[in-house]
Design a protein around this motif. Structure first.
Motif, PDB file in Angstrom:
ATOM      1  N   ASN A   1       0.343 -25.367 -35.217  1.00  0.00           N
ATOM      2  CA  ASN A   1       1.592 -25.644 -34.503  1.00  0.00           C
ATOM      3  C   ASN A   1       2.539 -24.450 -34.541  1.00  0.00           C
TER       4      ASN A   1
ATOM      5  N   LYS B   1       5.304 -19.315 -26.354  1.00  0.00           N
ATOM      6  CA  LYS B   1       4.412 -20.407 -26.707  1.00  0.00           C
ATOM      7  C   LYS B   1       2.994 -20.074 -26.257  1.00  0.00           C
TER       8      LYS B   1
ATOM      9  N   ASN C   1       3.984 -22.607 -31.146  1.00  0.00           N
ATOM     10  CA  ASN C   1       5.417 -22.640 -30.845  1.00  0.00           C
ATOM     11  C   ASN C   1       6.094 -21.275 -30.862  1.00  0.00           C
TER      12      ASN C   1
END
Length: 238
Positions: free
Chosen positions: A150, A165, A154
């Motif tokens: 993650n 991203k 991000n």
């Protein structure tokens, strides 16, 4: 420096065939940088030298070339290298036009690379504002957990910038390593390697497999081909 024999340059300018161009040279009708040429064997740089025939400057018509290659590891993506390392240009044979790599792949990275002499397309494919997806397959150390994945997706703080991203998926795991698919639309220096290192999973092996919908499919390492007109049109319309 890209040099052509004068008669070949003249033929490419549409003056006459090479043989007829040789006769024109011998007749003393041609000047290079102000100097009258009356013998064969002279070479000219199409980008720098001024060639005049019968008091008129002649210029070579530009023939746009579009090439895709499955770059091997151990080649630099430049036209020449100060350390005499092999370049991707060494892999392209029988091309008279002066072509350049679009963007870069690291010396130790393999995969899809486009070469062309079309400056407008090069700008489009390399400028960050166009956000063209680039897909990589990477073998990395360790197996990243969801938190690391993650963070990668991000945006990561690397040196003096934060990455946009991105996408990362685990596609295979081994005892101590894993294989991941990564998609980014930026192209900063060694970005994928730095991103993987940032989450604690350094790259062992890296290959770019696609730019947009264009991919290397079953092309062998080191193999190259001309892009089809449909593929060129696709890239221009991205």
């Amino acid at each position: 420096m890209f040099l052509l024999r004068l008669q070949k340059y003249m033929a490419k300018c549409g003056v006459a065939s090479r043989r007829k161009s040789e006769n024109i040279i011998l007749e003393g009708r041609v000047k290079v940088n102000g100097k009258t040429i009356t013998e064969l064997g002279i070479k000219v740089d199409p980008d720098k030298d001024v060639v005049i025939l019968d008091n008129k400057i002649i210029r070579m018509e530009k023939n746009n070339v579009y090439i895709i290659i499955n770059k091997p590891e151990g080649y630099v993506t430049t036209v020449s290298d100060q350390f005499n390392r092999p370049t991707v240009i060494d892999l392209i044979r029988s091309i008279d036009e002066r072509i350049y790599p679009v963007g870069r792949l690291d010396y130790d990275t393999s995969g899809l690379l486009i070469l062309t002499n079309d400056g407008n397309l090069t700008y489009k494919l390399t400028h960050p504002k166009h956000e063209i997806n680039k897909e990589y397959i990477a073998k990395i150390k360790g197996i990243p957990n969801n938190k690391s994945l993650n963070e990668f997706r991000n945006g990561l703080k690397i040196e003096d910038y934060v990455t946009s991203k991105a996408n990362i998926e685990i596609i295979e795991t081994y005892r101590q390593n894993s294989q991941v698919k990564i998609i980014i639309h930026e192209g900063k220096n060694r970005q994928v390697r730095k991103m993987c290192g940032k989450i604690g999973h350094p790259v062992i092996k890296l290959k770019r497999v696609a730019i947009g919908d264009l991919n290397i499919d079953k092309m062998k390492t080191g193999e190259w081909r001309f892009l089809t007109s449909k593929e060129v049109e696709y890239l221009k319309n991205l």
